[in-house]
Design a protein around this motif. Structure first.
Motif, PDB file in Angstrom:
ATOM      1  N   LYS B 130     -20.592 -36.840 -40.859  1.00 50.51           N
ATOM      2  CA  LYS B 130     -20.388 -37.704 -39.691  1.00 50.51           C
ATOM      3  C   LYS B 130     -21.139 -37.201 -38.463  1.00 50.51           C
ATOM      4  O   LYS B 130     -20.913 -37.683 -37.347  1.00 50.51           O
ATOM      5  CB  LYS B 130     -18.890 -37.822 -39.384  1.00 50.51           C
ATOM      6  N   TYR B 131     -22.060 -36.225 -38.673  1.00 48.29           N
ATOM      7  CA  TYR B 131     -22.777 -35.657 -37.518  1.00 48.29           C
ATOM      8  C   TYR B 131     -23.546 -36.687 -36.689  1.00 48.29           C
ATOM      9  O   TYR B 131     -23.746 -36.469 -35.479  1.00 48.29           O
ATOM     10  CB  TYR B 131     -23.722 -34.529 -37.963  1.00 48.29           C
ATOM     11  N   PRO B 132     -24.004 -37.843 -37.266  1.00 48.32           N
ATOM     12  CA  PRO B 132     -24.701 -38.808 -36.397  1.00 48.32           C
ATOM     13  C   PRO B 132     -23.865 -39.252 -35.194  1.00 48.32           C
ATOM     14  O   PRO B 132     -24.397 -39.476 -34.111  1.00 48.32           O
ATOM     15  CB  PRO B 132     -24.982 -39.992 -37.338  1.00 48.32           C
ATOM     16  N   PHE B 133     -22.537 -39.344 -35.387  1.00 50.86           N
ATOM     17  CA  PHE B 133     -21.690 -39.772 -34.262  1.00 50.86           C
ATOM     18  C   PHE B 133     -21.723 -38.741 -33.130  1.00 50.86           C
ATOM     19  O   PHE B 133     -21.605 -39.088 -31.959  1.00 50.86           O
ATOM     20  CB  PHE B 133     -20.249 -39.987 -34.740  1.00 50.86           C
ATOM     21  N   LEU B 134     -21.873 -37.443 -33.493  1.00 48.55           N
ATOM     22  CA  LEU B 134     -21.945 -36.397 -32.468  1.00 48.55           C
ATOM     23  C   LEU B 134     -23.242 -36.515 -31.675  1.00 48.55           C
ATOM     24  O   LEU B 134     -23.255 -36.355 -30.449  1.00 48.55           O
ATOM     25  CB  LEU B 134     -21.847 -35.003 -33.117  1.00 48.55           C
ATOM     26  N   VAL B 135     -24.342 -36.787 -32.368  1.00 48.78           N
ATOM     27  CA  VAL B 135     -25.638 -36.949 -31.693  1.00 48.78           C
ATOM     28  C   VAL B 135     -25.579 -38.125 -30.715  1.00 48.78           C
ATOM     29  O   VAL B 135     -25.980 -38.002 -29.548  1.00 48.78           O
ATOM     30  CB  VAL B 135     -26.769 -37.158 -32.722  1.00 48.78           C
ATOM     31  N   HIS B 136     -25.053 -39.266 -31.190  1.00 50.78           N
ATOM     32  CA  HIS B 136     -24.988 -40.448 -30.322  1.00 50.78           C
ATOM     33  C   HIS B 136     -24.123 -40.170 -29.079  1.00 50.78           C
ATOM     34  O   HIS B 136     -24.462 -40.576 -27.975  1.00 50.78           O
ATOM     35  CB  HIS B 136     -24.411 -41.650 -31.072  1.00 50.78           C
ATOM     36  N   LYS B 137     -23.011 -39.433 -29.289  1.00 57.14           N
ATOM     37  CA  LYS B 137     -22.114 -39.137 -28.154  1.00 57.14           C
ATOM     38  C   LYS B 137     -22.818 -38.222 -27.160  1.00 57.14           C
ATOM     39  O   LYS B 137     -22.725 -38.433 -25.925  1.00 57.14           O
ATOM     40  CB  LYS B 137     -20.831 -38.471 -28.686  1.00 57.14           C
ATOM     41  N   THR B 179     -27.233 -43.969 -40.770  1.00 55.90           N
ATOM     42  CA  THR B 179     -27.389 -42.637 -41.351  1.00 55.90           C
ATOM     43  C   THR B 179     -26.084 -42.251 -42.042  1.00 55.90           C
ATOM     44  O   THR B 179     -26.080 -41.658 -43.115  1.00 55.90           O
ATOM     45  CB  THR B 179     -27.725 -41.614 -40.250  1.00 55.90           C
ATOM     46  N   TYR B 180     -24.947 -42.572 -41.405  1.00 54.81           N
ATOM     47  CA  TYR B 180     -23.642 -42.378 -42.016  1.00 54.81           C
ATOM     48  C   TYR B 180     -23.153 -43.724 -42.544  1.00 54.81           C
ATOM     49  O   TYR B 180     -23.159 -44.714 -41.808  1.00 54.81           O
ATOM     50  CB  TYR B 180     -22.632 -41.838 -40.997  1.00 54.81           C
TER      51      TYR B 180
END
Lengths: 187, 416
Positions: B130-137, B179-180
């Protein structure tokens, strides 16, 4: 400018020459069923009819809006029913589609149960509109059967949109046309 | 004569070129901040590192506020030393991603002229993928810290349906770049997911697995679902009011698809359209006093609007012969319009924005449909069909910056 004119002329000539040079496809008329040697009495009965051997001939039999011929050569229904094929974006019963309706009336003479009518679409357009289009097709078939005396309460109509294609392995016209249909099944 | 031939050549060039390039007008290019991205991760495999870098690069680009340096830099995360090459940019975004019982992302925003740390923060999430959500945040936070306003649409969850076989589909949850991806509902024919509120904690969808279509509300936090209503023929939740209390449904109780407004509390529906053809895809607009919808009442699919309290209907779009999808935000409308008349293949559909300042194209090639405004109305999502697969594109309405992502399968419907 002369060079530009020359390039344009070459492109145009090549373009039209290529377009005109394709040989018209021919129907395969060499071997009909009567030419096949008799198989004798071994219990194998080959019943073949209505074969179309090239796409252009099929297109000639399709309706102006791209509906498959409703002469029994295509069918995706079960229980003795005949699918009804529609043109692109159409949901009215017209032309030879009445032949399929008549075939279904014949089947209903020996069946007193309920009938499920499923409307289907090709993949063009958005799915919400397509589900509505599939539903209008299913309703048109139901209404045509009701108009010939079949009780309305025997029918359940549903739209499957583009979720149940009969043909997916080609981008040819006749493949898409197989998906613009209404199927009938015994319930 | 020469002008005629030149026109023919230009026409052939356009027809044969068939470029899939997106419309990218670099408006306000001089006002955007130049930023470099430096990877300080040490324990992530090279493939994932590159994916994370690409996510940062794309997020910054699509914000419309950054001119991001596309070169991949590395820098020790705990050191103040930066590669010399980044100094040509105003800022450097340095990050470190760790895989420690989930994903942990740390970011530092550095002003290159004096080495000042303008922003520093760490993020974590329970599963590494779920790392894409961290990048977007992180990118949306940096955008906000620098005073560029909200791009929180980047943090939205995307729901989409894809067909998996005949009469089979699955509803997938993803980040906006796909990506996720995680399947929420599998098995059977489940369609038309629609978020039920702004918090994205639950969504509506149509189950087509019995004799009649059924509308369910699915709760993501506990995996339970409530039956909302059912209808003969078809049933789609096309839009949800801003407070979640009303739904715009397409239903066909007598085999006739029309648009209804459904009250969630009283479980009652009122009919908004009454036409013998096809009315679908109702969307609230103008403070939910009006709806915009797709109808074939002129003989082909087109976009119309009406007040909820009035029977009169007026066309919104006067161009195109097949305008079969639309969305609204405030008084803005986006819709898809067929640009060609091929009956069976290769049609061009483009997305147009209709607002008080006129009508402008948001795409310029390919088969683009299903436009959906972001939650702030600044970005439009659309689905591009290509060779039986779907791509999802995003266009920033103000800057015209665009990005496109491969979903990997055919999208049936989508919401974010």
């Amino acid at each position: 400018m002369k060079k530009l004119f020359l390039i344009a002329t070459v492109i145009l000539v090549a373009f039209f020459w290529t377009g005109c040079s394709q040989k018209a496809p021919e129907l395969n008329t060499g071997a009909n069923i009567s030419d096949v040697p008799s198989l004798g009495s071994d219990g194998v009965n080959v019943g073949e009819h209505g074969e179309i051997s090239n796409a252009d001939a099929l297109r000639a039999k399709m309706s102006p809006s791209g509906g498959l011929p409703n002469d029994g050569s295509y069918n995706n229904s079960s229980g003795g029913f005949q699918s009804v094929y529609f043109g692109f974006g159409d949901f009215s019963i017209v032309n030879d589609m009445q032949k399929a309706i008549d075939k279904n009336i014949q089947t209903l003479k020996s069946y007193n149960g309920n009938i499920k009518v499923e409307g289907n679409c090709d993949e063009f357009g958005t799915d919400e509109f397509n589900y509505a289009l599939g539903l209008k097709r299913a309703k048109a078939v139901k209404d045509a059967l009701v108009a010939q005396g079949i009780a309305a309460e025997r029918f359940t109509i549903v739209s499957l949109g583009e979720s149940a294609p009969a043909c997916t392995n080609s981008t040819a016209d006749e493949c898409y046309a197989q998906n613009r249909r209404v199927d009938l099944h015994k319930q | 004569m020469m002008r005629f031939i030149f026109s023919i050549i230009m026409l052939l060039t356009v027809l044969m070129g068939d470029s899939d390039a997106e419309l990218t007008i670099k408006k306000k290019v001089d006002n955007r901040s130049k930023i470099a991205i430096a990877d300080g991760s040490t324990s992530i495999d090279n493939s994932t590192s590159r994916k994370v870098f690409s996510l940062f690069l794309n997020d910054l680009k699509l914000s419309g506020n950054f001119s991001a340096d596309s070169r991949y830099y590395t820098a020790e995360y705990s050191s103040d030393v930066l590669p010399t090459e980044v100094k040509s940019n105003e800022y450097t975004l340095k990050y470190q991603l760790l895989n420690t019982s989930g994903a942990s992302l740390s970011v530092i925003l550095i002003q290159n002229s004096n080495g000042t740390k303008l922003f520093q923060k760490s993020y974590s999430i329970g599963a590494f993928n779920k790392y894409p959500f961290l990048v977007h945040k992180a990118v949306s936070d940096i955008n906000r810290i620098l005073g560029y306003g909200s791009i929180d649409w980047m943090n939205r969850l995307v729901l989409f349906t894809r067909y998996t076989a005949s009469r089979q589909s699955e509803i997938i949850l993803s980040d906006y770049t796909f990506t996720y991806k995680y399947p929420i509902i599998r098995s059977g024919l489940n369609l038309f997911p629609k978020w039920s509120d702004k918090s994205q904690s639950s969504f509506y969808y149509t189950a087509m697995n019995g004799a009649r279509p059924v509308l369910y509300r699915y709760h993501l936090n506990n995996g339970t679902k409530d039956m909302i209503t059912s209808s003969d023929g078809m049933l789609v939740c096309s839009d949800v009011s801003s407070n979640g209390s009303k739904l715009l449904l397409t239903m066909a109780p007598n085999g006739q698809p029309d648009i209804y407004e459904y009250d969630v509390a009283t479980k009652s529906a009122s009919r908004l359209t009454d036409f013998g053809g096809i009315d679908v895809s109702g969307q609230y607009m103008s403070g939910e006093k009006q709806i915009v919808f797709v109808s074939n009442r002129l003989g082909y699919p087109n976009i119309f609007k009406k007040y909820l309290t009035s029977p009169s209907v007026s066309p919104v779009v006067s161009r195109g012969r097949n305008n079969n999808s639309c969305d609204a935000f405030g008084n803005k409308i986006v819709y898809s319009s067929r640009e060609s008349s091929e009956r069976f293949r290769g049609n061009t559909f483009n997305i147009y924005l209709n607002s008080t300042s006129g009508t402008t194209p948001l795409t310029n090639s390919g088969d683009n449909q299903f436009p959906r405004f972001s939650s702030d109305g600044n970005v439009v999502l659309y689905v591009k069909q290509q060779s039986g697969k779907s791509l999802v594109g995003y266009v920033n309405i103000d800057t015209k910056e665009s990005s496109i992502f491969n979903v990997g399968s055919k999208v049936q419907s989508i919401d974010w």
